[in-house]
Design a protein around this motif. Structure first.
Motif, mmCIF file in Angstrom:
data_model
loop_
_atom_site.group_PDB
_atom_site.id
_atom_site.type_symbol
_atom_site.label_atom_id
_atom_site.label_comp_id
_atom_site.label_asym_id
_atom_site.label_seq_id
_atom_site.Cartn_x
_atom_site.Cartn_y
_atom_site.Cartn_z
ATOM 1 N N ALA A 1 3.699 6.814 -13.533
ATOM 2 C CA ALA A 1 4.371 8.040 -13.126
ATOM 3 C C ALA A 1 3.348 9.128 -12.827
ATOM 4 O O ALA A 1 2.204 9.088 -13.292
ATOM 5 C CB ALA A 1 5.329 8.496 -14.214
ATOM 6 N N ALA A 2 3.757 10.120 -12.027
ATOM 7 C CA ALA A 2 2.848 11.208 -11.680
ATOM 8 C C ALA A 2 2.525 12.076 -12.885
ATOM 9 O O ALA A 2 1.455 12.671 -12.967
ATOM 10 C CB ALA A 2 3.465 12.056 -10.573
ATOM 11 N N ALA A 3 3.446 12.167 -13.849
ATOM 12 C CA ALA A 3 3.220 12.970 -15.053
ATOM 13 C C ALA A 3 4.058 12.399 -16.185
ATOM 14 O O ALA A 3 5.015 11.654 -15.960
ATOM 15 C CB ALA A 3 3.576 14.429 -14.793
ATOM 16 N N ASN A 4 3.697 12.790 -17.409
ATOM 17 C CA ASN A 4 4.481 12.364 -18.571
ATOM 18 C C ASN A 4 5.727 13.211 -18.748
ATOM 19 O O ASN A 4 6.782 12.716 -19.141
ATOM 20 C CB ASN A 4 3.634 12.447 -19.845
ATOM 21 N N VAL A 5 5.586 14.511 -18.457
ATOM 22 C CA VAL A 5 6.688 15.452 -18.653
ATOM 23 C C VAL A 5 6.808 16.339 -17.416
ATOM 24 O O VAL A 5 5.796 16.811 -16.877
ATOM 25 C CB VAL A 5 6.445 16.334 -19.898
ATOM 26 N N TYR A 6 8.049 16.549 -16.964
ATOM 27 C CA TYR A 6 8.325 17.441 -15.836
ATOM 28 C C TYR A 6 9.131 18.628 -16.357
ATOM 29 O O TYR A 6 10.130 18.443 -17.071
ATOM 30 C CB TYR A 6 9.119 16.732 -14.749
ATOM 31 N N ILE A 7 8.694 19.841 -16.010
ATOM 32 C CA ILE A 7 9.428 21.040 -16.393
ATOM 33 C C ILE A 7 9.527 21.943 -15.161
ATOM 34 O O ILE A 7 8.797 21.760 -14.181
ATOM 35 C CB ILE A 7 8.734 21.786 -17.555
ATOM 36 N N GLN B 1 0.820 -1.203 0.000
ATOM 37 C CA GLN B 1 0.000 0.000 0.000
ATOM 38 C C GLN B 1 0.855 1.255 0.000
ATOM 39 O O GLN B 1 0.528 2.257 -0.644
ATOM 40 C CB GLN B 1 -0.943 0.001 1.203
ATOM 41 N N ASP B 2 1.989 1.208 0.732
ATOM 42 C CA ASP B 2 2.896 2.354 0.738
ATOM 43 C C ASP B 2 3.433 2.621 -0.666
ATOM 44 O O ASP B 2 3.570 3.775 -1.089
ATOM 45 C CB ASP B 2 4.061 2.110 1.698
ATOM 46 N N LYS B 3 3.731 1.548 -1.414
ATOM 47 C CA LYS B 3 4.215 1.722 -2.788
ATOM 48 C C LYS B 3 3.141 2.347 -3.666
ATOM 49 O O LYS B 3 3.431 3.202 -4.511
ATOM 50 C CB LYS B 3 4.634 0.370 -3.366
ATOM 51 N N VAL B 4 1.903 1.917 -3.443
ATOM 52 C CA VAL B 4 0.803 2.483 -4.222
ATOM 53 C C VAL B 4 0.679 3.979 -3.938
ATOM 54 O O VAL B 4 0.542 4.795 -4.853
ATOM 55 C CB VAL B 4 -0.520 1.760 -3.896
ATOM 56 N N LEU B 5 0.740 4.348 -2.670
ATOM 57 C CA LEU B 5 0.600 5.751 -2.302
ATOM 58 C C LEU B 5 1.781 6.566 -2.788
ATOM 59 O O LEU B 5 1.629 7.715 -3.228
ATOM 60 C CB LEU B 5 0.453 5.881 -0.781
ATOM 61 N N GLU B 6 2.993 5.991 -2.711
ATOM 62 C CA GLU B 6 4.180 6.713 -3.163
ATOM 63 C C GLU B 6 4.114 7.022 -4.649
ATOM 64 O O GLU B 6 4.646 8.041 -5.104
ATOM 65 C CB GLU B 6 5.443 5.897 -2.858
ATOM 66 N N SER B 7 3.472 6.143 -5.417
ATOM 67 C CA SER B 7 3.388 6.367 -6.863
ATOM 68 C C SER B 7 2.591 7.627 -7.180
ATOM 69 O O SER B 7 2.747 8.222 -8.246
ATOM 70 C CB SER B 7 2.758 5.164 -7.557
#
Length: 483
Positions: free
Chosen positions: A251-257, A45-51
């Motif tokens: 991932a949280a996003a496809n692109v990070y800027i 569950q921690d891994k799920v939340l960290e994602s």
């Protein structure tokens, strides 16, 4: 004398000792397996939340959801120019703030000033919709058979040519991807921390307004992006300096800027969608949440515990079973094992009336007889502990080796998640996400020490049963049984 007699009696009653030890071993092994599986569930569950949440993030602050009817949701509008060249490809995109709710950047400082907050950093979650395609002009085909002989030479009575427009139309492709504006001066907090840089590098602290980007590995593979190439966001080309891979799940996003660049392309100067907060200690999370809600009105605070309540699927079901049924079952088996061990020890004492009565007649005190019985029971308990630990470790190893896959479905909390990295949208409900997690069953040292304590406790409980019975024997009981 004590140990000599103890060794002789245990050797003489090997079968009885093995039965008592096996019963205790069963209960201890079950406790170890259930505890290790529960620990594995917690880590999953921690891994799920960290994602979604970001490593080290204890809570997020987003703008509170607007009341019903207090402003409609913005809809993306796309405009195309009328061009003479019908074969020309037209392209336009729209950058939208996820959830359409933002907070002032100054909110980050206000949150950081609250008692119990160790660190706070802001982020801006965006969705980019890009439309590419072309228009094709239709062709008018006249109906030659219509209106023959009439005035106008093949035209209808109204003087208009008879026929229809055939062909033509439009063909457009819609490409949508997510962009996260990160504060490059504070990269140890937020959703990017749940990914590892596998190629290239991460942002430099000096690149606060640089046209650089880090892309997720899955998105990079799909779009054939690599370090050194460029990705376009709203007409601005960003050089890819790194490729990241999520530790688990998506991932949280496809692109990070950089955050300033995200604010520029989204026309959201000095705005953020989410404030990621790290508390000074786990015990202060609830206190910090209450302080933020009280002192910064118009915000919604979501903790990892709140997000955990939205996890469903087989992971949640298995976790509930392990925490509920599994623990109650192991406790019941353990209590039953203790009772059986005590009853068997007491029964063994009953069969040794002549022996203990004779020993008392020879001068043994009741305390010495009791200590002898407790010593035998304690050795049986320790034997059961060794067998139980071995069986429990074997069971945990089998679970880890098999690594059954559990599914975790993440729904909306109704006010804190907005489609983006743990609340990135600020008050909008988001679609469910499904993640597959491999279950492991780690055994900690505390679990093993707990098993040893249970073994000792089982031996003492069994010894207490037998010792109490032995202390009540009188020498006359032995003489009555002498043939």
């Amino acid at each position: 004398m004590f140990f000599t007699y103890l060794r002789r009696e245990l050797r003489r009653r090997r079968k009885a000792a093995l039965v008592v030890a096996s019963g205790l071993a069963l209960g201890i092994a079950l406790v170890i397996i259930v505890t290790s599986v529960s620990s594995g569930m917690s880590k999953a569950q921690d891994k799920v939340l960290e994602s979604l949440y970001g490593l080290g993030t204890d809570m997020t602050v987003t703008k509170a959801a607007a009341a019903q009817g207090a402003g409609g949701t913005q809809r993306p509008r796309f405009e195309f120019d009328a061009k003479e060249d019908e074969d020309a490809t037209q392209s336009t995109d729209r950058v939208m703030v996820q959830g359409f709710q933002t907070l002032a950047s100054s909110t980050v400082g206000k949150v950081g000033e609250q008692a119990g907050v160790a660190d706070a950093v802001g982020g801006l979650s965006l969705t980019v919709m890009k439309v590419d395609g072309q228009f094709k002009r239709g062709e008018f085909k006249q109906d030659e058979s219509a209106g023959q002989g009439g005035p106008g030479g093949g035209q209808g009575g109204g003087g208009q040519p008879q026929g229809e427009v055939q062909g033509g139309g439009a063909s457009f492709d819609v490409n949508s991807f997510t962009v996260y504006g990160t504060d490059v001066t504070q990269q140890d907090l937020g959703p990017l921390t749940s990914s590892q840089i596998t190629k290239g590098r991460t942002f430099k602290a000096t690149e606060t307004d640089a046209e650089v980007a880090v892309v997720d590995s899955a998105y990079a593979k799909e779009k054939e992006l690599a370090v050194g190439r460029t990705v376009t966001v709203s007409g601005t080309e960003y050089t890819v300096v790194g490729v990241s891979t999520a530790d688990s799940g998506d991932a949280a996003a496809n692109v990070y800027i950089p955050l300033k660049q995200a604010q520029t392309v989204a026309d959201s100067k000095d705005k953020v969608t989410t404030v990621y907060v790290k508390a000074a200690g786990s015990q202060q999370i609830d206190t910090v949440k209450a302080a933020i809600q009280k002192n910064i009105p118009g915000t919604t605070v979501t903790t990892s515990a709140d997000l955990a309540d939205t996890v469903s699927g087989s992971l949640s079901t298995a976790s509930d079973l392990a925490a509920g049924v599994g623990k109650w079952l192991s406790a019941a088996v353990l209590v039953a094992a203790f009772l059986v061990a005590g009853l068997l020890t007491s029964s063994a004492v009953s069969r040794r009336v002549r022996e203990f009565g004779t020993l008392k007649a020879l001068g043994w005190k009741s305390g010495r007889v009791t200590r002898q019985v407790i010593g035998e029971a304690l050795v049986n308990g320790l034997m059961g502990g060794v067998l139980g630990i071995a069986a429990g470790l074997a069971g945990a190893y089998v679970v880890t080796a098999i690594s059954p896959t559990l599914t975790a479905q993440l729904g909306s909390t109704g006010g804190g998640t907005g489609g983006g990295p743990m609340g990135g949208g600020g008050g909008r409900q988001t679609a469910s996400r499904t993640l597959d997690i491999a279950l492991t069953a780690p055994v900690s040292l505390s679990t093993v020490l707990g098993a040893v304590a249970l073994a000792v406790a089982g031996g003492l409980i069994a010894g207490a049963f037998g010792g109490w019975r032995a202390s009540r024997l009188r020498p006359a009981d032995a003489l009555r049984r002498v043939a």
